[in-house]
Design an enzyme around this catalytic site. Sequence first.
Site, PDB file in Angstrom:
ATOM      1  N   HIS A  67      -8.772   1.319  -3.410  1.00 54.85           N
ATOM      2  CA  HIS A  67      -9.488   1.231  -2.620  1.00 54.85           C
ATOM      3  C   HIS A  67     -10.269   2.353  -1.712  1.00 54.85           C
ATOM      4  CE1 HIS A  67      -9.313   0.502   2.565  1.00 54.85           C
ATOM      5  NE2 HIS A  67     -10.867   0.708   1.839  1.00 54.85           N
ATOM      6  N   SER A 109       0.865  -1.498   0.711  1.00 54.31           N
ATOM      7  CA  SER A 109       0.261  -0.095   0.366  1.00 54.31           C
ATOM      8  C   SER A 109       0.993   1.228  -0.079  1.00 54.31           C
ATOM      9  CB  SER A 109      -0.827   0.125   1.185  1.00 54.31           C
ATOM     10  OG  SER A 109      -1.742   1.218   1.501  1.00 54.31           O
ATOM     11  N   MET A 164     -12.370   4.562   0.084  1.00 60.03           N
ATOM     12  CA  MET A 164     -12.854   5.816   1.997  1.00 60.03           C
ATOM     13  C   MET A 164     -13.666   6.698   1.659  1.00 60.03           C
ATOM     14  SD  MET A 164      -9.518   3.707   4.349  1.00 60.03           S
ATOM     15  CE  MET A 164      -8.359   3.845   2.129  1.00 60.03           C
ATOM     16  N   HIS A 222      -1.410  -0.820  -4.361  1.00 63.95           N
ATOM     17  CA  HIS A 222      -2.621  -0.290  -3.531  1.00 63.95           C
ATOM     18  C   HIS A 222      -2.589   0.636  -2.994  1.00 63.95           C
ATOM     19  CE1 HIS A 222      -6.146  -1.949  -0.730  1.00 63.95           C
ATOM     20  NE2 HIS A 222      -5.925  -0.923   0.368  1.00 63.95           N
ATOM     21  N   MET A 226      -8.973   8.636   0.371  1.00 59.21           N
ATOM     22  CA  MET A 226      -9.275   8.559   1.800  1.00 59.21           C
ATOM     23  C   MET A 226      -9.709  10.496   1.513  1.00 59.21           C
ATOM     24  SD  MET A 226      -7.447   7.984   4.310  1.00 59.21           S
ATOM     25  CE  MET A 226      -5.991   6.008   4.309  1.00 59.21           C
ATOM     26  N   ASP A 251      -7.110  -6.060   5.105  1.00 59.64           N
ATOM     27  CA  ASP A 251      -5.962  -4.729   5.344  1.00 59.64           C
ATOM     28  C   ASP A 251      -6.340  -4.084   6.150  1.00 59.64           C
ATOM     29  OD1 ASP A 251      -5.242  -2.446   4.248  1.00 59.64           O
ATOM     30  OD2 ASP A 251      -6.603  -1.487   3.293  1.00 59.64           O
ATOM     31  N   ASP A 310      -4.770   3.763  -1.689  1.00 57.43           N
ATOM     32  CA  ASP A 310      -5.762   4.441  -0.842  1.00 57.43           C
ATOM     33  C   ASP A 310      -6.291   5.777  -0.841  1.00 57.43           C
ATOM     34  OD1 ASP A 310      -6.191   1.882   0.955  1.00 57.43           O
ATOM     35  OD2 ASP A 310      -4.271   2.054   1.441  1.00 57.43           O
ATOM     36  N   MET A 325     -11.830  -5.679   6.046  1.00 58.52           N
ATOM     37  CA  MET A 325     -10.147  -4.479   7.432  1.00 58.52           C
ATOM     38  C   MET A 325      -9.916  -5.103   8.129  1.00 58.52           C
ATOM     39  SD  MET A 325      -9.966  -2.275   5.071  1.00 58.52           S
ATOM     40  CE  MET A 325      -8.963  -1.152   6.210  1.00 58.52           C
TER      41      MET A 325
HETATM   42  C1  DX5 Z   1      -5.692   1.965   6.062  1.00 53.46           C
HETATM   43  C2  DX5 Z   1      -5.816   1.668   4.992  1.00 53.46           C
HETATM   44  C3  DX5 Z   1      -4.607   0.513   4.450  1.00 53.46           C
HETATM   45  C4  DX5 Z   1      -3.030   0.447   5.032  1.00 53.46           C
HETATM   46  C5  DX5 Z   1      -2.775  -0.369   5.397  1.00 53.46           C
HETATM   47  O1  DX5 Z   1      -7.021   2.683   5.825  1.00 53.46           O
HETATM   48  O2  DX5 Z   1      -6.677   1.269   3.945  1.00 53.46           O
HETATM   49  O3  DX5 Z   1      -4.390   0.196   2.882  1.00 53.46           O
HETATM   50  O4  DX5 Z   1      -2.378   1.713   4.025  1.00 53.46           O
HETATM   51  O5  DX5 Z   1      -1.618   0.003   6.278  1.00 53.46           O
HETATM   52  P1  DX5 Z   1      -1.065  -0.734   7.251  1.00 53.46           P
HETATM   53  O6  DX5 Z   1      -0.775  -2.136   6.641  1.00 53.46           O
HETATM   54  O7  DX5 Z   1       0.024  -0.400   8.274  1.00 53.46           O
HETATM   55  O8  DX5 Z   1      -1.954  -1.398   8.930  1.00 53.46           O
HETATM   56 ZN    ZN Z   2      -6.657  -0.078   1.690  1.00 47.17          ZN
END
Ligand code: DX5
Ligand code: ZN
Length: 216
Positions: A69, A9, A71, A34, A38, A172, A36, A138
Amino acid sequence: MTAIRVVPSILSADLARLGAQVDEVIAAGATVIHFDVMDGHFVPPITVGPVVLAALRAHVGDAIDIDVHLMIERPERQVADFAAAGATGITFHAEATPHIAYTVNLIREQGCRAGVAVCPATAATVFGETSLDLALVMTVNPGWGGQAYIPGSDAKVAQARALAASAIVQVDGGIDVATAPAVVAAGATLLVAGSAVFGSEDPAAAYKAIVAAAGA
Ligand code: DX5
Ligand code: ZN
């Protein structure tokens, strides 16, 4: 995609050197990255969007799977932009829209793999109620990298595996050499790892260590 894969990620990468960081893990064998997203609403932080995704796609070329992903609230409004920017798969949260089946269809119509994610407090039952290509369990509350894996999450992975029989099951959050074996045993095949890879001095070596621990 039934083989077990570790998915770095970029949330924990040095984003001023995003291309170089991704190159390191691809050289180590990673084929899925990956991404992310947000929005400051569904989760408190704001990260990156389609502009950065397009730059990453241009950098890695077509052979790499970019696993987006979302969010974000009302993900259906953003699907077209992320697909156009180069997403291979788009995963959204069941908690973020009343239109789960509609959003899955929209993602597929754009030629992308459609994933549905659930937060730790959300039941896995949604995975049995909708057609989907990927079920994301998650294993931390979404929003931040570097959190500890929530113990017992592997039971929910097993539920997801049973409910979404033909889908990829992804995990994840808090995945590292210690937690990878249990989620693999429970049926996860796509293991996202952020801080355990890019928080390391040597992301390539860290990636390979998780691959080994996962039996990937
Ligand atoms: C958190 C993200 C993850 C994040 C995971 O909300 O969706 O993808 O990068 O990070 P680690 O592997 O550090 O928990
Ligand atoms: Zn993620």
